[in-house]
Design a protein around this motif. Sequence first.
Motif: not given
Length: 112
Positions: A6-10, A13-20, A77-82
Amino acid sequence: MKLITAIIKPSKLQDVRSVLVEIGIEGMTTSEVSGFGRQKGHTEIYRGAEYEISFVPKIKIEVAVTNDQVDSTIEAITSSTRTGNIGDGKIFVLDLDQTIRIRTGETGNEAI
């Protein structure tokens, strides 16, 4: 097994880490990268001069998952970055032929 990149906004990152972590993903690899897509870069002002920044800073996340974890990982990943705006990022899913844990010699799903 799949490799999800996944290529995301910096800032996400912490949001994605938390949900994973919440869904049981035990590890991921991150890299600072830069690139452009539809954003086409942006302009910044530094000491009164305007500069065109062609490449936008992003974070690349790589996660190896079992086949049954693919959909939940993508959704997390999608729900935490969209945000609904250009620049939210992209997700790529690739087949992963073999995985080996160096420390124990475990292979396949056990190594993930």
